[in-house]
Design a protein around this motif. Structure first.
Motif, PDB file in Angstrom:
ATOM      1  N   UNK A 137       0.800  -1.227   0.000  1.00  0.00           N
ATOM      2  CA  UNK A 137       0.000   0.000   0.000  1.00  0.00           C
ATOM      3  C   UNK A 137       0.828   1.269   0.000  1.00  0.00           C
ATOM      4  N   UNK A 138       2.103   1.136   0.273  1.00  0.00           N
ATOM      5  CA  UNK A 138       3.023   2.280   0.221  1.00  0.00           C
ATOM      6  C   UNK A 138       4.141   1.941  -0.752  1.00  0.00           C
ATOM      7  N   UNK A 139       4.398   2.840  -1.706  1.00  0.00           N
ATOM      8  CA  UNK A 139       5.469   2.576  -2.665  1.00  0.00           C
ATOM      9  C   UNK A 139       6.850   2.930  -2.110  1.00  0.00           C
ATOM     10  N   UNK A 140       6.866   3.589  -0.970  1.00  0.00           N
ATOM     11  CA  UNK A 140       8.144   3.942  -0.335  1.00  0.00           C
ATOM     12  C   UNK A 140       8.043   3.818   1.190  1.00  0.00           C
ATOM     13  N   UNK A 141       7.750   2.617   1.692  1.00  0.00           N
ATOM     14  CA  UNK A 141       7.631   2.467   3.155  1.00  0.00           C
ATOM     15  C   UNK A 141       8.943   2.736   3.879  1.00  0.00           C
ATOM     16  N   UNK A 201       3.959   7.835  -0.529  1.00  0.00           N
ATOM     17  CA  UNK A 201       4.846   8.064   0.612  1.00  0.00           C
ATOM     18  C   UNK A 201       4.071   8.119   1.926  1.00  0.00           C
ATOM     19  N   UNK A 202       3.167   9.072   2.034  1.00  0.00           N
ATOM     20  CA  UNK A 202       2.400   9.246   3.259  1.00  0.00           C
ATOM     21  C   UNK A 202       0.996   8.666   3.074  1.00  0.00           C
ATOM     22  N   UNK A 203       0.592   7.733   3.912  1.00  0.00           N
ATOM     23  CA  UNK A 203      -0.741   7.146   3.796  1.00  0.00           C
ATOM     24  C   UNK A 203      -1.832   8.228   3.793  1.00  0.00           C
ATOM     25  N   UNK A 204      -2.731   8.121   2.853  1.00  0.00           N
ATOM     26  CA  UNK A 204      -3.916   8.982   2.725  1.00  0.00           C
ATOM     27  C   UNK A 204      -3.590  10.380   2.195  1.00  0.00           C
ATOM     28  N   UNK A 205      -2.302  10.697   1.954  1.00  0.00           N
ATOM     29  CA  UNK A 205      -1.950  12.053   1.517  1.00  0.00           C
ATOM     30  C   UNK A 205      -1.426  12.077   0.090  1.00  0.00           C
ATOM     31  N   UNK A 206      -0.636  11.071  -0.324  1.00  0.00           N
ATOM     32  CA  UNK A 206      -0.074  11.067  -1.673  1.00  0.00           C
ATOM     33  C   UNK A 206      -0.567   9.830  -2.400  1.00  0.00           C
TER      34      UNK A 206
END
Length: 206
Positions: A137-141, A201-206
Motif C-alpha cells: 500500500x506504500x510505494x516507499x515504506x 509516501x504518506x498514507x492517505x496524503x499522496x
C-alpha cells in the motif's frame, strides 16, 4: 569512493558527535539529551550495519570528493536537533519523550524491514515489481519509516527549525527521488495498477 562511504561515515559518527556535545556542556543529567543520544546514536549504528549486510544499490554510485563532502555537509543539518537540545538545555516532558520513543520504534521497523524486503526481492526475484508486504500500500515504506525516525528527533528538540529542516529534505530530496523511481518502475507490467492502489509516501496524503 562511493556515496555510501560518506553517508555511512556521517551516520556512524553521529552518536559520537552527540556524546561530545553532552560532554562539552556537562549535560549528563539532561534526560532529553541522553534519550536523543540513545535514539540517534543507535539509528546511526543500525544504518551502518544495514549498509554492510543489505545495502541499498542507490548509494553505490561512484562519488568524487567534492560531491561527497557536499553530501556530508548536507547531512550535518540533521545535527541541528542535538545542538539545540544540548546547548539550549531542552527538557521535554515525560509524555513527549514517550511519544518520541514510540514514533522512533515504528520508524525503525518500517525503514529497516522495508529495506530488507527490497534487498531480498531484488536478490531472489530480480526484474520483478515489488508490490507485496510492506510495499503493498506504500510505494516507499522505507522513506516513510525514515520520516518517522527523524520526526522523533524533531519531537525531542521541540524547535520549529528542526521541523523546517526535515520538511526541506522531504520536499527537495526525498519526494523527487520517489517520483524519479516511479518513472523508472513504469516500465514494469502492472505498475499502473499498483500505482493507483498505493500511496507514494504518506498514507492517505499522496
Amino acid at each position: 569512493m562511493r556515496e555510501k562511504h560518506f553517508i555511512d561515515f556521517h551516520k556512524g559518527i553521529t552518536g559520537l558527535f552527540v556524546l561530545a556535545l553532552i560532554a562539552w556542556q556537562g549535560a549528563w543529567q539532561n534526560t532529553t539529551a541522553m534519550t536523543y543520544l540513545a535514539l540517534h546514536g543507535s539509528y546511526g549504528l543500525m544504518w551502518v550495519l544495514k549498509s554492510r549486510h543489505f545495502p541499498d544499490a542507490s548509494w553505490e554510485k561512484p562519488c568524487g570528493l567534492w560531491r561527497g563532502l557536499g553530501i556530508w555537509l548536507g547531512l550535518t543539518l540533521y545535527w541541528v536537533a542535538p545542538w539545540i537540545i544540548v546547548t539550549g538545555d531542552v527538557s521535554a516532558p515525560a509524555g513527549l519523550l514517550a511519544v518520541a520513543v514510540a514514533v522512533f520504534g515504528l520508524g525503525v521497523f518500517l525503514h529497516f524491514a522495508a529495506d530488507m524486503q527490497k534487498h531480498m526481492s531484488l536478490t531472489l526475484r530480480p526484474g520483478e515489481l515489488l508490490h507485496t508486504g510492506l510495499w503493498a500500500r506504500l510505494r516507499n515504506p522505507n522513506y516513510f519509516g525514515e520520516l518517522l525516525i527523524y520526526l522523533s528527533f524533531a519531537i525531542l528538540s521541540m524547535h520549529w527549525l528542526v521541523y523546517l529542516i526535515l520538511t526541506i529534505f522531504v520536499l527537495a530530496y526525498w519526494v523527487p527521488n520517489m517520483l524519479r523511481k516511479d518513472r523508472s518502475l513504469a516500465r514494469y507490467p502492472g505498475f499502473e495498477d499498483y500505482r493507483t492502489q498505493s500511496w507514494l509516501f504518506l498514507p492517505l496524503l499522496f
